[in-house]
Design a protein around this motif. Sequence first.
Motif, short mmCIF file in Angstrom:
data_model
loop_
_atom_site.label_atom_id
_atom_site.label_comp_id
_atom_site.label_asym_id
_atom_site.label_seq_id
_atom_site.Cartn_x
_atom_site.Cartn_y
_atom_site.Cartn_z
N TRP A 1 26.29 33.40 9.86
CA TRP A 1 26.54 32.34 10.82
C TRP A 1 25.42 32.23 11.85
O TRP A 1 25.08 31.14 12.29
CB TRP A 1 27.90 32.54 11.50
CG TRP A 1 29.03 31.95 10.69
CD1 TRP A 1 28.91 31.14 9.61
CD2 TRP A 1 30.42 32.14 10.90
NE1 TRP A 1 30.15 30.81 9.13
CE2 TRP A 1 31.10 31.41 9.91
CE3 TRP A 1 31.17 32.84 11.84
CZ2 TRP A 1 32.49 31.35 9.82
CZ3 TRP A 1 32.56 32.79 11.75
CH2 TRP A 1 33.20 32.06 10.75
N ASP A 2 24.85 33.36 12.22
CA ASP A 2 23.78 33.31 13.21
C ASP A 2 22.52 32.72 12.60
O ASP A 2 21.81 31.96 13.24
CB ASP A 2 23.47 34.71 13.76
CG ASP A 2 24.58 35.19 14.68
OD1 ASP A 2 25.53 34.42 14.87
OD2 ASP A 2 24.50 36.32 15.17
N ARG A 3 22.25 33.12 11.35
CA ARG A 3 21.03 32.64 10.69
C ARG A 3 21.17 31.15 10.36
O ARG A 3 20.31 30.35 10.59
CB ARG A 3 20.80 33.43 9.42
CG ARG A 3 19.37 33.35 8.92
CD ARG A 3 19.21 33.94 7.56
NE ARG A 3 19.95 35.17 7.35
CZ ARG A 3 20.27 35.61 6.14
NH1 ARG A 3 19.94 34.93 5.07
NH2 ARG A 3 20.93 36.73 5.99
N GLN A 4 22.32 30.82 9.83
CA GLN A 4 22.53 29.47 9.36
C GLN A 4 22.79 28.52 10.52
O GLN A 4 22.37 27.39 10.50
CB GLN A 4 23.72 29.44 8.41
CG GLN A 4 23.85 28.13 7.67
CD GLN A 4 23.83 28.39 6.19
OE1 GLN A 4 23.11 29.26 5.74
NE2 GLN A 4 24.61 27.66 5.45
N GLY A 5 23.50 29.04 11.51
CA GLY A 5 23.74 28.24 12.69
C GLY A 5 24.74 27.13 12.52
O GLY A 5 24.76 26.20 13.31
N ASN A 6 25.53 27.18 11.50
CA ASN A 6 26.60 26.18 11.39
C ASN A 6 27.77 26.74 10.60
O ASN A 6 27.76 27.87 10.15
CB ASN A 6 26.08 24.88 10.78
CG ASN A 6 25.54 25.11 9.39
OD1 ASN A 6 26.16 25.82 8.61
ND2 ASN A 6 24.40 24.55 9.09
N ALA A 7 28.77 25.89 10.46
CA ALA A 7 30.02 26.37 9.88
C ALA A 7 30.10 26.16 8.39
O ALA A 7 31.15 26.29 7.80
CB ALA A 7 31.17 25.65 10.57
N ASP A 8 28.98 25.83 7.78
CA ASP A 8 29.03 25.49 6.37
C ASP A 8 29.34 26.67 5.46
O ASP A 8 29.92 26.51 4.39
CB ASP A 8 27.70 24.88 5.95
CG ASP A 8 27.88 23.44 5.56
OD1 ASP A 8 26.90 22.77 5.38
OD2 ASP A 8 29.04 23.00 5.43
#
Lengths: 373, 368
Positions: B139-146
Amino acid sequence: MTGCLYGRLYILVVWLLLTLPQLARAQATCDARALADLLLNTSDQAVAAAQLACPLPDHLLPATSVDALTGQGVREPEQVRAALSELARATREAGTAWSAAFADKLSEQRDVACDQTQSLDFTTTYPSGDDDTEGCDCLWVSGRAGSQVRTCYRVGTTDAPACEIAQVTFASWPKAAPALAAQRLGRSGLIKLSKSCRDQARKVLRDAHKAWNNLRDNGYLQYPWELAASRAFKSYRNYQDCFNSDPACRSDGLMPERWRLVFFHPALGIAFSGFGKQGKPSADAAAALLLELAGFTLYPSDFKYYFGLSAGAAVLGANFGEPRVGGLVHLTRWVHVGYYWCVAGEHARDASLIASFDVASWVGKLMNKNFLQ
Amino acid sequence: MPRHIVFLIHGMGLQPAGDQDREKWFTPMVAALDKGWKSFAPLQALQRERLIEYVPISYDEVFRNYLGKVSSHAQALSAFMPAGKLASFINELGDAGEAPDFFWDDVFDVLFYRYGADHFRQLHVTVSDQIAKAVQERWDRQGNADTEFSMIAHSLGTAVAHGALNRLGGGKLGTSAAFKLGGPFFLKTYMTLANVSQVLWWGEHALYDATIVRPNMPTRPGYVDTFLNVRNAADPFPMPRRFAPVNWGRRYRELVVQHVHMLNVHDYCHYLCHPRVTGNFFQSLLGKLVFPVVALDETAQKFDDLPPLDDEAQRAKIRQVVSAFIVELRAAFEEGQAPLEGTVELVARVARLAWKLRKSVGAIASLP
């Protein structure tokens, strides 16, 4: 003049040819089914983010806000909060039943602290051709901060009994598309915002892990039967700490128990005899086999060392005809010292001081002497 | 970045954590899943690596470290122990984990989890910490809820994961409710292979009432979106107290398979070689629009429950023995039997069954 007209027509045709497929695609992705399908099949975040914004045009939600909610990397909390406010405002302006409820929940959860559920709790049920959300074509189930009340937002007019609890109904999936897009944006933003809460949670788990490692590396070994016997104590049987969505729970169910049982624990030591009432203490030592019948060890909260007491029996040099009884004190993992009286045999009434091998070898080094020679 | 993170959790027994991929416990599991992926026509066009990432979760080192410590203490003791029964017992402890041994490598894992005082918490913490770490990183790396999270657990791993998830989502961690039920984290699909959660449950209330690891329903929140419980009818391990909740809604599905391609029908790779198992899992992740039911059925119907042997007589024999075994299993633990009350009764029934079936196992011993 005619050439100019043809030129303009040519430009118009080319423009239409170029943009129509995109418009059609945008239209298609504004349908929640197509949107879900697209999200499922792409791992390109930029495309996904652009499509998410589709039902919320720029004049409602600026691209900068979409980027703050869905873009790569961690943003400043204030930036994300501002974008969430924009999203709440934009959906409220849509003026539908769902948008008002969504905006309220978003505003409520945007500012909650880590000790509450910091997320817009929307569990999306994709319209996957599956009719199995309890027979209800349900877009999502949502909760409010700190509570478990959930609401089903159904799509269509199904009469399934499970859908009776639905408070909001969308006429069709295209009508539901903005809601799906908005909730994904909101969730994305709140996940960004709750990074510090995840960091806190990880720290608690890491600390618990460290405590277990300290117990393993520095603790007093408990043999399998000692572990089994520990289950006689209630705290060891408390398997369900924090299992049932317990709001009062904080760190229960993670750490080792601090009081630990010693029970029929065999150990080795070095015994110095002549410590009875009329004995003559001797520096000659013998190997001692100890059996700690019952006792306990107590650990501090970081489990780096321990103290303990136990009562038990000992024999020196495998001489089972001269059993000794007494007690053992454990001071940190290094010092284990006991005092044992001989109760039978030739040396009855004599007493021995028994130290662990660690202590004896440490004292031996100081005195430049090997006690077992 | 893949959209689905799938946690893989092993069962009892030694789980090698070798330096190279081919030496790691999860390599055959991922290979079996990938083989399954390629067997379905609609998935062949999709790159699995772009959609799904497998993240192994291991707790085996807890058992190995403990046994290593017991073994070294016992070895020191045995050097001073006079010969006798006590000495041979201490010697036996000294051998714990030293050489391959079914008791110390497999059975002890279960006993340690069930009777090892508070060490069940250590296993829950070990698993929870790895899950939380993976979630945080994604979640931190991707930065979204996908990114969505799912899990495949096997055997003892089903009980350990069940406990770990219950603790992770049941209460706060310190002051943080980041993983609490009702928050952003949940499992999209939880697939259990040979579920022994009910066998190893020892809470004060019935498992089905107490657990949060159940499908999310409008009437009652759950930590799981879809719960797939897979059982081989010939697998004796989950049978004594079969995991069989009622009224968990349509998002709880029990999938019973009956194939016997290996002697060890309990093995996770044996479970994952059945297209119904992998197919239902992938379908629950991707949805029926991407992976239609027809496509799954088409591949599954071609699958033979018996191993591909040239000798038809041997196949018939295997079929007969397996059918008889399944009948005996059901007779021992289900049909007309009172629910198991305690460990002693469980051991007695298992011993009775083993005695009854000792000849049948010999008849299928030629299987790999």
